[in-house]
Design a protein around this motif. Structure first.
Motif, PDB file in Angstrom:
ATOM      1  N   ILE A  72       0.864  -1.185   0.000  1.00  0.00           N
ATOM      2  CA  ILE A  72       0.000   0.000   0.000  1.00  0.00           C
ATOM      3  C   ILE A  72       0.899   1.234   0.000  1.00  0.00           C
ATOM      4  CG2 ILE A  72      -1.760   1.277   1.244  1.00  0.00           C
ATOM      5  CD1 ILE A  72      -2.600  -1.387   2.524  1.00  0.00           C
ATOM      6  N   THR A  73       0.822   2.020  -1.069  1.00  0.00           N
ATOM      7  CA  THR A  73       1.652   3.219  -1.173  1.00  0.00           C
ATOM      8  C   THR A  73       0.870   4.501  -0.927  1.00  0.00           C
ATOM      9  OG1 THR A  73       1.297   3.270  -3.574  1.00  0.00           O
ATOM     10  CG2 THR A  73       3.255   2.104  -2.782  1.00  0.00           C
ATOM     11  N   ASP A  74      -0.446   4.379  -0.781  1.00  0.00           N
ATOM     12  CA  ASP A  74      -1.299   5.542  -0.486  1.00  0.00           C
ATOM     13  C   ASP A  74      -1.069   5.930   0.976  1.00  0.00           C
ATOM     14  OD1 ASP A  74      -3.328   7.298   0.205  1.00  0.00           O
ATOM     15  OD2 ASP A  74      -4.857   6.274  -0.989  1.00  0.00           O
ATOM     16  N   ALA A  75      -0.377   7.039   1.213  1.00  0.00           N
ATOM     17  CA  ALA A  75      -0.012   7.446   2.569  1.00  0.00           C
ATOM     18  C   ALA A  75      -1.244   7.689   3.442  1.00  0.00           C
ATOM     19  CB  ALA A  75       0.856   8.709   2.525  1.00  0.00           C
ATOM     20  N   THR A  76      -2.288   8.265   2.885  1.00  0.00           N
ATOM     21  CA  THR A  76      -3.504   8.547   3.646  1.00  0.00           C
ATOM     22  C   THR A  76      -4.185   7.260   4.097  1.00  0.00           C
ATOM     23  OG1 THR A  76      -3.839  10.600   2.401  1.00  0.00           O
ATOM     24  CG2 THR A  76      -5.746   9.710   3.590  1.00  0.00           C
ATOM     25  N   PHE A  77      -4.295   6.308   3.179  1.00  0.00           N
ATOM     26  CA  PHE A  77      -4.930   5.032   3.511  1.00  0.00           C
ATOM     27  C   PHE A  77      -4.078   4.246   4.508  1.00  0.00           C
ATOM     28  CE2 PHE A  77      -6.190   0.593   2.566  1.00  0.00           C
ATOM     29  CZ  PHE A  77      -7.557   0.709   2.780  1.00  0.00           C
ATOM     30  N   ALA A  78      -2.735   4.286   4.322  1.00  0.00           N
ATOM     31  CA  ALA A  78      -1.828   3.611   5.260  1.00  0.00           C
ATOM     32  C   ALA A  78      -1.969   4.203   6.659  1.00  0.00           C
ATOM     33  CB  ALA A  78      -0.386   3.728   4.763  1.00  0.00           C
ATOM     34  N   ALA A  79      -2.116   5.516   6.716  1.00  0.00           N
ATOM     35  CA  ALA A  79      -2.287   6.179   8.010  1.00  0.00           C
ATOM     36  C   ALA A  79      -3.605   5.772   8.668  1.00  0.00           C
ATOM     37  CB  ALA A  79      -2.230   7.690   7.828  1.00  0.00           C
ATOM     38  N   ALA A  80      -4.644   5.562   7.867  1.00  0.00           N
ATOM     39  CA  ALA A  80      -5.942   5.135   8.410  1.00  0.00           C
ATOM     40  C   ALA A  80      -5.832   3.743   9.034  1.00  0.00           C
ATOM     41  CB  ALA A  80      -6.994   5.147   7.301  1.00  0.00           C
ATOM     42  N   ILE A  81      -5.089   2.868   8.371  1.00  0.00           N
ATOM     43  CA  ILE A  81      -4.897   1.516   8.914  1.00  0.00           C
ATOM     44  C   ILE A  81      -4.117   1.581  10.225  1.00  0.00           C
ATOM     45  CG2 ILE A  81      -3.791  -0.723   8.516  1.00  0.00           C
ATOM     46  CD1 ILE A  81      -4.350  -0.398   5.556  1.00  0.00           C
ATOM     47  N   GLN A  82      -3.053   2.366  10.231  1.00  0.00           N
ATOM     48  CA  GLN A  82      -2.236   2.470  11.432  1.00  0.00           C
ATOM     49  C   GLN A  82      -3.008   3.116  12.582  1.00  0.00           C
ATOM     50  OE1 GLN A  82      -0.135   0.314  10.961  1.00  0.00           O
ATOM     51  NE2 GLN A  82       1.884   1.293  11.038  1.00  0.00           N
ATOM     52  N   LYS A  83      -3.858   4.062  12.261  1.00  0.00           N
ATOM     53  CA  LYS A  83      -4.700   4.701  13.290  1.00  0.00           C
ATOM     54  C   LYS A  83      -5.640   3.675  13.907  1.00  0.00           C
ATOM     55  CE  LYS A  83      -7.948   8.595  13.912  1.00  0.00           C
ATOM     56  NZ  LYS A  83      -9.118   7.819  14.361  1.00  0.00           N
ATOM     57  N   PHE A  84      -6.259   2.850  13.066  1.00  0.00           N
ATOM     58  CA  PHE A  84      -7.157   1.802  13.559  1.00  0.00           C
ATOM     59  C   PHE A  84      -6.386   0.818  14.436  1.00  0.00           C
ATOM     60  CE2 PHE A  84      -8.674  -2.545  13.146  1.00  0.00           C
ATOM     61  CZ  PHE A  84      -9.976  -2.421  13.612  1.00  0.00           C
ATOM     62  N   ARG A  85      -5.206   0.418  14.003  1.00  0.00           N
ATOM     63  CA  ARG A  85      -4.401  -0.543  14.772  1.00  0.00           C
ATOM     64  C   ARG A  85      -4.008   0.036  16.133  1.00  0.00           C
ATOM     65  NH1 ARG A  85       0.682  -2.110  12.317  1.00  0.00           N
ATOM     66  NH2 ARG A  85       0.548  -4.019  13.569  1.00  0.00           N
TER      67      ARG A  85
END
Length: 356
Positions: A72-85
């Motif tokens: 996943i190279t989309d920084a915004t989407f990656a940040a959303a996953i990390q926020k959820f985790r």
């Protein structure tokens, strides 16, 4: 933050990237995605391993076919996953440690270097080699397939001689625990090597040096022994032991497999230890005897390769060094081992086909 994006999926069966659409379901704690071919996946976030690469993520999941990877190279989407985790306590202590700052990284690095310095000569190679037990044998097939697609794509694989070589091997009892398959490459390279999945590659350069089929039997028996004992995987783990040490201690099979996968290109030139070569020599010799083939073939092959090495070192000698000790040991085995030799017309005819 957006709950939808795109990524790249690797199914563990091949190295072909598959673009896919992604959706983060925060209610169920799952990541859903679909490839362009219509393949659906549902990954439970708590059951997936994560690696950070700047603002991008790499997710890994073990399947029956090997390791599946989602990039996943989309920084915004990656940040959303990390926020959820983070909100659901899915980030493990190791990841937290990595994100703890420069000073902690420096302290950790000093500790690791100190441990490596103290245990480098003995503990690390020992643990590295034995970490192979954490790697499922199915992963051997994945690595070998990657190597073949990368390195034999532009090689001149001779189909008729490959068929003859497989027929030659079918005449033999090779004590194989895996299905063996043989590839004949028409190149003037004095080499042969075995891949972990049971694929044995033989070059015309080494066959052309042989005078009799008993030498080819000895070569195939030796390479089959390397496959039977997973020598290439063990040696690769030993060579990478510094990288695998922490993963093996933690039982992190995914980390071990990822490191090995990054070094798959070394299979062809992998130099085996004296212990592994001796084991392959003994088993290869036993295979020769079992098939009622002249055991002098192994001795002649070793002597011929060593003589060839006096001028220009063949590639085979760089990975399987034929020493005077190995020749002397083989000579002693020939003298001391009872054996019965029976001429095999089929082997002779197939050998001549390979020599043409």
């Amino acid at each position: 933050m957006s709950n939808q994006s795109v990524g790249i999926f690797f199914d563990g069966k091949s190295a072909v990237p598959q673009p896919c659409s992604l959706f983060l379901d925060t209610q169920k704690g799952m990541l859903l995605f679909e490839t362009e071919t219509g393949h659906h996946e549902r990954w439970l976030i708590s059951a997936v391993s994560f690696e950070n690469f700047g603002n991008s993520l790499q997710l890994q999941k073990q399947s029956t076919d090997g390791i599946e990877i989602l990039k996943i190279t989309d920084a915004t989407f990656a940040a959303a996953i990390q926020k959820f985790r983070k909100e659901n306590n899915h980030i493990n202590w190791y990841e937290k440690l990595l994100a703890s700052g420069f000073k902690m990284h420096l302290v950790l690095a000093l500790v690791i270097f100190a441990l490596i310095g103290l245990t480098y000569l003995y503990a690390i190679p020992w643990v590295g080699e034995r970490s192979v037990v954490l790697i499922p044998e199915s992963y051997d097939n994945t690595l070998s397939g990657t190597f073949i697609s990368d390195h034999l794509l532009f090689s001149e694989v001779e189909s008729k001689k490959t068929k003859a070589l497989n027929a030659f091997a079918k005449e033999l009892q090779l004590n194989n625990k895996k299905n063996l398959k043989f590839i004949f490459v028409e190149e003037d390279v004095v080499n042969a090597f075995a891949l972990p999945d049971g694929t044995i590659v033989v070059y015309s350069g080494i066959v052309n040096k042989m005078k009799n089929y008993d030498e080819l039997v000895a070569l195939l028996g030796h390479e089959a022994a390397h496959v039977n004992h997973r020598h290439s995987m063990k040696m690769l783990c030993r060579n990478l032991s510094g990288y695998l040490f922490i993963s093996a201690i933690l039982g992190d099979a995914n980390g071990i497999m990822a490191t090995i996968g990054d070094n798959v290109n070394s299979f062809q030139s992998l130099s085996f230890s004296r212990e592994f070569e001796q084991e392959a020599d003994r088993e290869g010799f036993a295979i020769v005897i079992k098939n009622k083939v002249n055991p002098n073939g192994m001795l002649n092959l070793f002597k011929r390769l060593q003589d060839e090495g006096d001028a220009i070192i063949p590639e085979f000698l760089s990975s399987h060094p034929v020493t005077q000790q190995r020749i002397a040991t083989t000579r002693q085995l020939v003298k001391s081992t009872p054996h019965q030799v029976e001429a095999n017309r089929n082997l002779q005819q197939l050998f001549q086909q390979l020599k043409k």
